[in-house]
Design an enzyme around this catalytic site. Structure first.
Site, PDB file in Angstrom:
ATOM      1  N   GLY A  53       0.838  -1.201   0.000  1.00 63.57           N
ATOM      2  CA  GLY A  53       0.000   0.000   0.000  1.00 63.57           C
ATOM      3  C   GLY A  53       0.861   1.235   0.000  1.00 63.57           C
ATOM      4  O   GLY A  53       2.087   1.152   0.034  1.00 63.57           O
ATOM      5  N   GLU A  69       0.251   0.907  -6.599  1.00 65.50           N
ATOM      6  CA  GLU A  69       1.073   0.459  -5.475  1.00 65.50           C
ATOM      7  C   GLU A  69       1.324  -1.040  -5.540  1.00 65.50           C
ATOM      8  O   GLU A  69       2.403  -1.525  -5.200  1.00 65.50           O
ATOM      9  CB  GLU A  69       0.386   0.807  -4.144  1.00 65.50           C
ATOM     10  N   GLU A  73       5.033  -2.475  -5.657  1.00 60.59           N
ATOM     11  CA  GLU A  73       5.561  -3.187  -4.490  1.00 60.59           C
ATOM     12  C   GLU A  73       5.580  -4.697  -4.641  1.00 60.59           C
ATOM     13  O   GLU A  73       6.324  -5.377  -3.946  1.00 60.59           O
ATOM     14  CB  GLU A  73       4.746  -2.812  -3.244  1.00 60.59           C
ATOM     15  N   PRO A  90      -7.500   8.616  14.582  1.00 64.90           N
ATOM     16  CA  PRO A  90      -6.566   9.747  14.533  1.00 64.90           C
ATOM     17  C   PRO A  90      -5.110   9.353  14.762  1.00 64.90           C
ATOM     18  O   PRO A  90      -4.206   9.979  14.221  1.00 64.90           O
ATOM     19  CB  PRO A  90      -7.061  10.649  15.665  1.00 64.90           C
ATOM     20  N   GLU A 121      11.017  -7.450  -2.833  1.00 65.49           N
ATOM     21  CA  GLU A 121      10.822  -8.120  -1.552  1.00 65.49           C
ATOM     22  C   GLU A 121       9.370  -8.223  -1.139  1.00 65.49           C
ATOM     23  O   GLU A 121       8.958  -7.720  -0.096  1.00 65.49           O
ATOM     24  CB  GLU A 121      11.607  -7.430  -0.440  1.00 65.49           C
TER      25      GLU A 121
END
Lengths: 236, 236
Positions: A53, A69, A73, A90, A121
């Site tokens: 992500g 992403e 990745e 939050p 990886e």
DNA sequence: CAAATAGTGTCTCTTAGACAGTATTAT
DNA sequence: ATAATACTGTCTAAGAGACACTATTTG
């Protein structure tokens, strides 16, 4: 470092936040439900396994960000991404207020090393293993939510076929249900399952071919049909 | 005015966005499925009807923000809020990149004027009416998504009871299903519905009281049981 | 009284699941 | 031949829907 800034609209100060996407990609490998994980190269939690992500770019759609992403990745390109839930506590990211939108995807069993074994990886990990590990942020909750969504969708959608490469056999489909639902081999009656799948309108269509794989009678081959919801559903 | 800013994390520029929540509150009034709407007091689309909602504050949880906005804009306090989906198209808000998290809630029929008739200018509108109007941002899509979620949840969750004040009768519950699913009166067989509801384990529990309302035999009263999923479900 | 609503009884049809039995392969 | 897998047949039990019927109220 706190990203909160303010912009004046009339008389109000409006705070803002980072936007991230995270993705749970599921597959079946080695008769286990597995998920792709990446090793973090940045703080916090450098070196820990995490869900793939990252941050959404300016003028980028949320789903597009998830696809990008995932390729960056893990080298994975997926067909369907389903939005699961958005996480916005939050304090969920120590780098500053971050809202993350979770997606789930399913891919068929891939030839060893096709994804993630290069410099990026990324690696496949059995879901039960990753669930035991301590993951960064709220990734453990995300994983649980995404897996539960996938389990539920098997019942009323043709999602199970996404775990298979086409054409597939009813037996392969049955194994998907067994494995994703965590059942033992033959917990699902092959005879009843066969009828259930074939009675669900437009779930699968026969190719007319048969394939022999190992001992046992050769199985008919099928492709995914046009149904988007299974009627009647395949009950858990 | 574009809110996009950048913050340096190592060597990357990370864009950020405004975070909003929007809420679809459903109820049944006048034998119709209705939704609460507010008249916009700000640009864009001043004067247009819109879903209640607003920006999330610094250090405020998403769901808490939804509750706060709902009280501020409509005076409504709801029990359960369910997250439906997050909308993040880059151009969905002309004021700048804004991500909005949609929630849905259900409240029982309220005494006239209890909500929204003060200065806040909130009003109940039949869903079919609001669906016909041009709403700001992507609120039309949000409305459709939230209503569909509620319709689906009637099948397998005790959501229908949230439309009723306790104690309620099976007949009142049946009217909820008829109205939310857009069926005609008696499209759902009262006899079969009765058995269905009572056979769903822990859906409702009898109080032992009966109540007479208008002509016809007095009805037994029930309260919501402990079930979180209905088994067997109430099929559409 | 009639009309309206609540609730029970019962019949039929479909579906889910258990399980026996047949078909066809690898070893 | 044996084990393994694919597939068909059949029985039973449970659930869905149709509909007749009883119960109790308002007007």
């Amino acid at each position: 470092m706190n990203p909160y800034g303010v912009v004046v609209t009339k008389k109000k100060f409006v705070p803002f936040a980072f936007i991230a996407v995270d993705i749970v990609v599921l597959t079946i490998r080695d008769r286990q439900l597995q998920v792709i994980a990446v090793r973090r190269g940045e703080e916090p939690d450098v070196g820990k396994l995490a869900l793939p992500g990252g941050f959404v770019k300016k003028d980028e759609d949320l789903e597009a960000a998830a696809r990008r992403e995932l390729v960056e990745e893990t080298n994975l390109e997926v067909e369907f991404l389903e939005q699961v839930k958005t996480y916005g506590a939050p304090d969920r990211d120590p780098r500053g207020r971050t809202i993350s939108v979770l997606y789930v995807a399913v891919v068929p069993d891939l030839p060893e090393g096709e994804a993630g074994t290069d410099a990026t990886e990324a690696l496949w990990v059995p879901v039960v293993e990753l669930e035991k590990m301590s993951l960064p942020f709220d990734h453990s909750i995300m994983l649980a939510d995404a897996v539960e969504r996938a389990r539920a969708k098997l019942e009323y959608s043709p999602l199970a076929a996404s775990f298979c490469r086409e054409p597939f056999t009813i037996g392969q489909l049955r194994r998907v249900y067994e494995i994703v639902w965590g059942k033992q081999k033959y917990d699902i009656d092959p005879a009843n399952f066969q009828r259930k799948v074939l009675s669900a309108k437009d779930f699968v269509v026969a190719t007319g071919e048969v394939v022999s794989d190992g001992p046992g009678r050769p199985a008919r081959e099928y492709r995914l049909g046009t149904a988007s919801i299974l009627n009647p559903p395949v009950t858990r």
